[in-house]
Scaffold this active site. Structure first.
Site, PDB file in Angstrom:
ATOM      1  N   ASP A  55      51.956  78.554  10.623  1.00 43.95           N
ATOM      2  CA  ASP A  55      53.072  79.003  11.666  1.00 43.95           C
ATOM      3  C   ASP A  55      54.076  78.167  12.010  1.00 43.95           C
ATOM      4  O   ASP A  55      55.399  78.551  12.256  1.00 43.95           O
ATOM      5  CB  ASP A  55      51.945  78.634  12.629  1.00 43.95           C
ATOM      6  CG  ASP A  55      52.772  79.422  14.568  1.00 43.95           C
ATOM      7  OD1 ASP A  55      53.283  79.668  14.170  1.00 43.95           O
ATOM      8  OD2 ASP A  55      52.221  79.236  15.635  1.00 43.95           O
ATOM      9  N   ARG A 101      64.681  92.393  17.053  1.00 40.91           N
ATOM     10  CA  ARG A 101      64.635  91.306  17.240  1.00 40.91           C
ATOM     11  C   ARG A 101      63.216  90.915  16.315  1.00 40.91           C
ATOM     12  O   ARG A 101      63.161  89.691  16.466  1.00 40.91           O
ATOM     13  CB  ARG A 101      64.632  91.342  19.226  1.00 40.91           C
ATOM     14  CG  ARG A 101      65.686  90.809  20.195  1.00 40.91           C
ATOM     15  CD  ARG A 101      64.498  91.854  21.681  1.00 40.91           C
ATOM     16  NE  ARG A 101      63.844  90.445  22.236  1.00 40.91           N
ATOM     17  CZ  ARG A 101      62.401  90.807  22.290  1.00 40.91           C
ATOM     18  NH1 ARG A 101      62.503  91.634  23.299  1.00 40.91           N
ATOM     19  NH2 ARG A 101      61.662  89.205  22.640  1.00 40.91           N
ATOM     20  N   LYS A 102      62.808  92.097  15.883  1.00 39.87           N
ATOM     21  CA  LYS A 102      61.800  91.153  15.038  1.00 39.87           C
ATOM     22  C   LYS A 102      61.987  90.728  13.384  1.00 39.87           C
ATOM     23  O   LYS A 102      62.478  91.285  12.883  1.00 39.87           O
ATOM     24  CB  LYS A 102      60.580  92.720  14.732  1.00 39.87           C
ATOM     25  CG  LYS A 102      59.972  93.935  16.327  1.00 39.87           C
ATOM     26  CD  LYS A 102      59.711  94.675  15.926  1.00 39.87           C
ATOM     27  CE  LYS A 102      59.631  95.676  15.321  1.00 39.87           C
ATOM     28  NZ  LYS A 102      59.363  96.457  15.218  1.00 39.87           N
TER      29      LYS A 102
HETATM   30  C1  LIG Z   1      66.353  76.082  21.801  1.00 36.68           C
HETATM   31  C2  LIG Z   1      65.958  76.547  21.007  1.00 36.68           C
HETATM   32  C3  LIG Z   1      64.330  76.230  21.023  1.00 36.68           C
HETATM   33  C4  LIG Z   1      63.466  76.528  19.748  1.00 36.68           C
HETATM   34  C5  LIG Z   1      62.240  76.587  19.558  1.00 36.68           C
HETATM   35  C6  LIG Z   1      61.046  76.898  18.263  1.00 36.68           C
HETATM   36  C7  LIG Z   1      59.954  76.653  18.729  1.00 36.68           C
HETATM   37  C8  LIG Z   1      59.204  77.145  17.466  1.00 36.68           C
HETATM   38  C9  LIG Z   1      57.658  77.240  17.661  1.00 36.68           C
HETATM   39  C10 LIG Z   1      56.962  77.552  16.719  1.00 36.68           C
HETATM   40  C11 LIG Z   1      56.498  78.867  16.664  1.00 36.68           C
HETATM   41  C12 LIG Z   1      55.447  78.709  17.917  1.00 36.68           C
HETATM   42  O1  LIG Z   1      54.459  78.123  17.500  1.00 36.68           O
HETATM   43  S1  LIG Z   1      55.852  79.677  18.711  1.00 36.68           S
HETATM   44  C13 LIG Z   1      54.497  79.569  20.345  1.00 36.68           C
HETATM   45  C14 LIG Z   1      53.195  80.739  19.927  1.00 36.68           C
HETATM   46  N1  LIG Z   1      54.115  82.196  20.491  1.00 36.68           N
HETATM   47  C15 LIG Z   1      53.842  82.409  21.850  1.00 36.68           C
HETATM   48  O2  LIG Z   1      53.131  81.635  22.623  1.00 36.68           O
HETATM   49  C16 LIG Z   1      54.531  83.856  22.023  1.00 36.68           C
HETATM   50  C17 LIG Z   1      53.886  84.480  23.167  1.00 36.68           C
HETATM   51  N2  LIG Z   1      54.404  85.806  23.872  1.00 36.68           N
HETATM   52  C18 LIG Z   1      55.139  86.094  23.906  1.00 36.68           C
HETATM   53  O3  LIG Z   1      56.153  85.303  24.638  1.00 36.68           O
HETATM   54  C19 LIG Z   1      56.042  87.853  23.955  1.00 36.68           C
HETATM   55  O4  LIG Z   1      54.641  88.223  23.740  1.00 36.68           O
HETATM   56  C20 LIG Z   1      56.746  87.616  23.339  1.00 36.68           C
HETATM   57  C21 LIG Z   1      58.174  87.025  23.396  1.00 36.68           C
HETATM   58  C22 LIG Z   1      56.381  87.390  21.572  1.00 36.68           C
HETATM   59  C23 LIG Z   1      57.627  89.271  22.896  1.00 36.68           C
HETATM   60  O5  LIG Z   1      57.386  89.722  24.335  1.00 36.68           O
HETATM   61  P1  LIG Z   1      58.231  90.333  24.609  1.00 36.68           P
HETATM   62  O6  LIG Z   1      59.960  89.545  24.461  1.00 36.68           O
HETATM   63  O7  LIG Z   1      58.577  91.073  26.084  1.00 36.68           O
HETATM   64  O8  LIG Z   1      59.410  91.613  24.298  1.00 36.68           O
HETATM   65  P2  LIG Z   1      58.377  93.160  23.352  1.00 36.68           P
HETATM   66  O9  LIG Z   1      59.654  94.015  23.683  1.00 36.68           O
HETATM   67  O10 LIG Z   1      57.567  92.588  23.913  1.00 36.68           O
HETATM   68  O11 LIG Z   1      58.102  93.225  21.750  1.00 36.68           O
HETATM   69  C24 LIG Z   1      59.504  93.408  21.168  1.00 36.68           C
HETATM   70  C25 LIG Z   1      59.200  93.595  19.537  1.00 36.68           C
HETATM   71  O12 LIG Z   1      58.270  92.724  18.861  1.00 36.68           O
HETATM   72  C26 LIG Z   1      57.032  93.519  18.921  1.00 36.68           C
HETATM   73  N3  LIG Z   1      55.880  92.747  19.150  1.00 36.68           N
HETATM   74  C27 LIG Z   1      55.331  92.034  20.118  1.00 36.68           C
HETATM   75  N4  LIG Z   1      55.009  91.769  19.653  1.00 36.68           N
HETATM   76  C28 LIG Z   1      54.192  92.097  19.214  1.00 36.68           C
HETATM   77  C29 LIG Z   1      53.047  91.666  18.208  1.00 36.68           C
HETATM   78  N5  LIG Z   1      51.618  90.401  18.185  1.00 36.68           N
HETATM   79  N6  LIG Z   1      52.225  92.321  16.910  1.00 36.68           N
HETATM   80  C30 LIG Z   1      53.279  93.396  16.507  1.00 36.68           C
HETATM   81  N7  LIG Z   1      54.186  93.592  17.120  1.00 36.68           N
HETATM   82  C31 LIG Z   1      54.564  93.145  18.168  1.00 36.68           C
HETATM   83  C32 LIG Z   1      56.563  94.565  19.737  1.00 36.68           C
HETATM   84  O13 LIG Z   1      56.094  95.906  19.991  1.00 36.68           O
HETATM   85  C33 LIG Z   1      58.754  95.267  20.202  1.00 36.68           C
HETATM   86  O14 LIG Z   1      58.974  96.056  19.162  1.00 36.68           O
HETATM   87  P3  LIG Z   1      60.027  97.161  18.948  1.00 36.68           P
HETATM   88  O15 LIG Z   1      59.325  97.962  20.463  1.00 36.68           O
HETATM   89  O16 LIG Z   1      61.023  96.399  19.398  1.00 36.68           O
HETATM   90  O17 LIG Z   1      59.460  97.886  18.100  1.00 36.68           O
END
Ligand SMILES: CCCCCCCCCCCC(=O)SCCNC(=O)CCNC(=O)[C@H](O)C(C)(C)COP(=O)(O)OP(=O)(O)OC[C@H]1O[C@@H](n2cnc3c(N)ncnc32)[C@H](O)[C@@H]1OP(=O)(O)O
Length: 159
Positions: A55, A101-102
């Site tokens: 990750d 955004r993907k």
């Molecule tokens: C200051 C600098 C800091 C910079 C700091 C950087 C820090 C990095 C940290 C390391 C990485 C991590 O661990 S990050 C931590 C772990 N991850 C998280 O906590 C994320 C939790 N999830 C979320 O917040 C949300 O579900 C999001 C943001 C991922 C998506 O929500 P959204 O913004 O409402 O968008 P949404 O419309 O649902 O999705 C956008 C598009 O992506 C697709 N999509 C979304 N999720 C999925 C999925 N699991 N599998 C397939 N496809 C998906 C949707 O179908 C859609 O496609 P289409 O319809 O457009 O085709």
């Protein structure tokens, strides 16, 4: 993309302490050394810790190559070989594509050297987010925390 309290790339004692460089053909290289603190079975890395390392490596790939804030939406891992304590995993990651955004990225991790045996493969979908993602869901002062621990030089490729 660095935050000093990040479990993957930060300075926290129990963290992974991963560092990343961008190589030829935009391959992003990270290393992760498995310690006693990372065990699942005796003497072997825990799979969840390995997923965490990927990750981080894949997130760093997005950060280094695209310079856009993004979070992991989906992460898949294939555990191909056990990874013993004391091993350094050499992770090579690539940006596979962007659609709106993907952001699609993938990586493989090799045992002991850049041309060692493949132990883990991973693919991930990151979703680009606005900075408010962090201030709304994380600490309200998230941006100040990032700024206070992120040296400008760390945003450079191969600082
Ligand atoms: C200051 C600098 C800091 C910079 C700091 C950087 C820090 C990095 C940290 C390391 C990485 C991590 O661990 S990050 C931590 C772990 N991850 C998280 O906590 C994320 C939790 N999830 C979320 O917040 C949300 O579900 C999001 C943001 C991922 C998506 O929500 P959204 O913004 O409402 O968008 P949404 O419309 O649902 O999705 C956008 C598009 O992506 C697709 N999509 C979304 N999720 C999925 C999925 N699991 N599998 C397939 N496809 C998906 C949707 O179908 C859609 O496609 P289409 O319809 O457009 O085709």
């Amino acid at each position: 993309m660095h935050y000093d309290q990040c479990f993957g790339c930060g300075d926290v004692e129990s963290g992974l302490h991963m560092r990343t460089t961008v190589g030829e053909h935009m391959v992003v290289h990270s290393r992760f050394t498995v310690t006693e603190a990372h065990q699942g079975a005796p003497g072997l890395a825990h799979g969840g810790l390995l997923a965490c390392a990927f990750d981080e490596a894949l997130g760093s790939t997005v950060g280094n190559l695209l310079r856009k804030p993004a979070v992991t939406g989906k992460l898949e891992t294939d555990f191909v070989r056990p990874v013993p304590v004391g091993t350094t995993l050499y992770i090579a990651a690539r940006l596979d594509g962007v659609a709106g955004r993907k952001i699609y990225v993938s990586a493989e991790g090799r045992l002991g050297s850049a041309d060692g045996q493949v132990a883990v493969r991973a693919r991930a979908l990151f979703v680009q987010v606005g900075f408010e993602h962090f201030t709304t869901h994380g600490y309200a002062d998230a941006l100040q925390r990032f700024r206070s621990t992120t040296r400008e030089s760390k945003w450079d490729i191969n600082p």
